[in-house]
Design an enzyme around this catalytic site. Structure first.
Site, PDB file in Angstrom:
ATOM      1  N   GLU A   1       0.824  -1.215   0.000  1.00 14.23           N
ATOM      2  CA  GLU A   1       0.000   0.000   0.000  1.00 14.23           C
ATOM      3  C   GLU A   1       0.858   1.265   0.000  1.00 14.23           C
ATOM      4  OE1 GLU A   1      -3.593   2.262   2.484  1.00 14.23           O
ATOM      5  OE2 GLU A   1      -2.601   0.511   3.349  1.00 14.23           O
TER       6      GLU A   1
ATOM      7  N   LYS B   1      -2.776  -2.015  -2.807  1.00 19.05           N
ATOM      8  CA  LYS B   1      -3.811  -1.123  -2.287  1.00 19.05           C
ATOM      9  C   LYS B   1      -3.387   0.296  -2.628  1.00 19.05           C
ATOM     10  CE  LYS B   1      -6.600   0.088   1.753  1.00 19.05           C
ATOM     11  NZ  LYS B   1      -7.112  -0.353   3.067  1.00 19.05           N
TER      12      LYS B   1
END
Length: 295
Positions: A176, A213
């Site tokens: 992420e 993400k």
């Protein structure tokens, strides 16, 4: 690795619920839920209250595998139980939802336009415990605040270095590198980010699976090629500070990108709602996020 869970994440319809607020973000999550800091004394009471909130969400009839593929937990939540079962076991065995674990220890200071992750000296022990607790994958967050090529390369390099260790432990890492949605050069940062990710994906062993993400991109379908990469089980989107309606509208314009919302999932839930009110509000949120995730 659980092959049934892997196939569900790779091909299932739905989204990932982010229930992983930790440390400094827990009081904010509780305040959004209507629980003031004066309602608890110390970390133990705070974490007990946030676990009660998460338990209420997870046990709600609205929270099921028809629309929710997975849920990201905080370490403290992983070690707690719901109806006598560890949270990850309850999620998978009772709800059909794949459990993930947040493993990062927060963000370092801003440098070169980015915030790297702080060191994780206890990572190997945490990964071992996660496997024992029935966790499928992990999540770790960095932040990009400027279109700085050196900084973005460092963020992505660090993420993939940790990602390889996580994959070697038998878990699927969610990488992420969040692009701050408020920065003026967001589109340029996303272009640099995509290139850096593509470079790292090309270096992975053929049998290594990861997830990504990412902030919802400024250009619709900008991450389409990453979504198709054979190493990538799924690309999920964070809400990044957008309201639920804004995030859903933007997400719905990106084919194959699914939600992994935290604040946007829980924004209308409140501690003083009756169970009927709470379940109805959660069901409406889940349905709206689901519809935006299946385009």
């Amino acid at each position: 690795m659980n092959t049934e869970q892997k196939e569900r994440i790779r091909t299932g319809k739905g989204f990932i619920a982010a229930l992983d607020q930790s440390g400094g973000s827990t009081p904010k999550a509780l305040l959004q839920y209507g629980v003031k800091e004066s309602s608890y004394a110390g970390e133990d009471e705070m974490y007990a209250m946030v676990h009660a909130m998460r338990t209420r969400i997870i046990k709600s009839p609205a929270f099921d595998s028809k629309r929710i593929l997975g849920a990201i937990l905080f370490e403290n939540t992983m070690d707690r139980t719901i109806d006598g079962q560890f949270t990850a076991d309850y999620l998978w065995q009772r709800r059909g939802v794949v459990p993930f674990l947040k493993v990062d220890q927060g963000l370092a200071e801003l440098e070169d336009g980015v915030q790297l992750m702080k060191p994780m000296p206890g990572l190997d022990d945490l990964l071992k415990r996660a496997v024992e607790r029935g966790i499928f994958g992990t999540k770790m967050r960095s932040v990009i605040k400027a279109a700085n090529p050196d900084g973005i390369r460092k963020v992505v390099g660090q993420q993939f270095d940790f990602g390889r260790r996580i994959a070697a432990a038998g878990l699927v890492p969610i990488i992420e590198p969040e692009v701050d949605i408020h920065i003026a050069d967001k589109e340029a940062a996303e272009s640099l980010l995509k290139s850096a990710i593509a470079e790292q994906l090309a270096l992975l062993d053929p049998d290594t699976s990861i997830m990504l993400k990412l902030s919802i991109p400024s250009v619709d379908d900008f991450y389409a090629d990453l979504i198709k990469d054979p190493h990538v089980l799924r690309v999920v989107a964070l809400s990044g500070g957008y309201s639920q309606s804004e995030a859903n509208a933007k997400l719905a314009r990106n084919h194959g990108l699914i939600a992994s919302f935290s604040r946007a999932l829980a924004q209308d839930l409140a501690a003083d709602q009756t169970d009927e009110e709470f379940d109805a509000m959660l069901a409406a949120s889940i349905e709206a996020i689901y519809e935006a995730s299946i385009v």
